[in-house]
Design a protein around this motif. Structure first.
Motif, PDB file in Angstrom:
ATOM      1  N   THR A 268       0.830  -1.009  -0.179  1.00 51.02           N
ATOM      2  CA  THR A 268      -0.104  -0.040   0.233  1.00 51.02           C
ATOM      3  C   THR A 268       0.974   1.064   0.100  1.00 51.02           C
ATOM      4  O   THR A 268       1.765   1.696   0.219  1.00 51.02           O
ATOM      5  N   HIS A 269       0.545   2.210  -0.636  1.00 51.69           N
ATOM      6  CA  HIS A 269       1.293   3.179  -0.236  1.00 51.69           C
ATOM      7  C   HIS A 269       2.007   3.685   1.047  1.00 51.69           C
ATOM      8  O   HIS A 269       1.393   3.858   2.116  1.00 51.69           O
ATOM      9  N   GLY A 270       3.315   4.149   1.170  1.00 50.48           N
ATOM     10  CA  GLY A 270       3.752   4.818   2.202  1.00 50.48           C
ATOM     11  C   GLY A 270       4.199   3.001   2.402  1.00 50.48           C
ATOM     12  O   GLY A 270       5.263   3.302   3.309  1.00 50.48           O
ATOM     13  N   ASP A 271       4.327   1.684   2.235  1.00 48.25           N
ATOM     14  CA  ASP A 271       5.338   1.058   2.431  1.00 48.25           C
ATOM     15  C   ASP A 271       6.374   0.496   2.200  1.00 48.25           C
ATOM     16  O   ASP A 271       7.120   1.647   0.743  1.00 48.25           O
ATOM     17  N   SER A 272       6.974   0.612   2.633  1.00 45.73           N
ATOM     18  CA  SER A 272       8.695  -0.095   2.486  1.00 45.73           C
ATOM     19  C   SER A 272       9.211  -1.263   1.939  1.00 45.73           C
ATOM     20  O   SER A 272       8.410  -2.622   2.536  1.00 45.73           O
ATOM     21  N   ILE A 273       9.805  -1.040   0.501  1.00 43.58           N
ATOM     22  CA  ILE A 273      10.376  -2.384  -0.169  1.00 43.58           C
ATOM     23  C   ILE A 273      11.832  -2.673  -0.770  1.00 43.58           C
ATOM     24  O   ILE A 273      12.430  -0.840  -1.260  1.00 43.58           O
ATOM     25  N   ALA A 274      12.152  -3.347  -0.025  1.00 44.97           N
ATOM     26  CA  ALA A 274      13.857  -2.791  -0.811  1.00 44.97           C
ATOM     27  C   ALA A 274      14.422  -3.570  -1.574  1.00 44.97           C
ATOM     28  O   ALA A 274      13.679  -4.709  -2.286  1.00 44.97           O
ATOM     29  N   VAL A 275      14.959  -2.765  -3.021  1.00 44.75           N
ATOM     30  CA  VAL A 275      15.028  -2.860  -3.902  1.00 44.75           C
ATOM     31  C   VAL A 275      16.885  -3.187  -4.529  1.00 44.75           C
ATOM     32  O   VAL A 275      17.264  -2.115  -4.412  1.00 44.75           O
TER      33      VAL A 275
END
Length: 199
Positions: A36-43
């Motif tokens: 969802t908007h604002g979540d953190s995902i490591a790329v």
């Protein structure tokens, strides 16, 4: 906060150039499904904030500084990327504590295949050498790894078949640039030592 255990090998679906920034569209059905908007995902080890989610894809804005100080700036549409959602209090810590704050960029110097694994040597920026120790942890493109050998300007890791198959490290050729994050504990210990400047 992340653990360095890659959940999914995704794809950079597109790059929109912005003023001193870029908007990346990333395809990864497993990590995007509940994003969802604002979540953190490591790329590839860089903590990015989800701006939008369209089912199996999500978008994230990246500042010029992040693009220049990490290997993300060298990616093109179609490139594979390591994806990991932020850890929760109930997450198993299978790797080590990874912040998603890249400390520097290394270069793959050598790959040596063996019977059941592959040894990869990576060039180490001079200012990071003091934080890397044999048998210690390091995140390479967001993958939590154990250092098997280290000198002042390079370190080595041994990659098992699973890591080779399900992360970008399986296909990183000699000369490829990779994101490095050293163990945050080492940086805190250094700062607390007598004689070190406090900021």
């Amino acid at each position: 906060m992340f653990t360095g255990i890659v959940e999914e090998l995704g794809t950079l679906a597109g790059v929109e150039e912005l003023d001193r920034a870029a908007r990346l569209t990333l395809k990864g059905p497993r990590v995007a499904v509940d994003a969802t908007h604002g979540d953190s995902i490591a790329v590839n080890g860089v903590c990015l904030t989800v701006v939008d989610n369209t089912g199996d894809e999500f978008t994230a804005d990246v500042m010029a500084e992040t693009l220049s100080r990490s290997a993300l700036g060298g990616l093109a549409a179609g490139d594979p990327v390591n994806l990991e959602r932020a850890a929760t209090l109930s997450t198993r810590l299978g790797g080590h504590l990874v912040q998603g704050h890249v400390d520097g960029v290394g270069t793959v110097l050598e790959r040596r295949p063996d019977t059941h694994w592959e040894v990869v040597r990576i060039g180490l920026p001079a200012d990071l050498g003091r934080y890397v120790v044999e048998k210690g942890s390091i995140a390479v493109d967001g993958v939590s790894l154990t250092v098997t050998a280290v000198t002042g300007d390079w370190f080595e890791v041994s990659l098992i078949p699973t890591t080779l198959a399900v992360t970008t490290l399986g296909t990183r050729a000699v000369g490829s640039r990779v994101n490095l994050e050293v163990d945050v504990v080492a940086k805190y210990v250094e700062k607390l030592l007598p004689g070190k400047e406090q900021s």
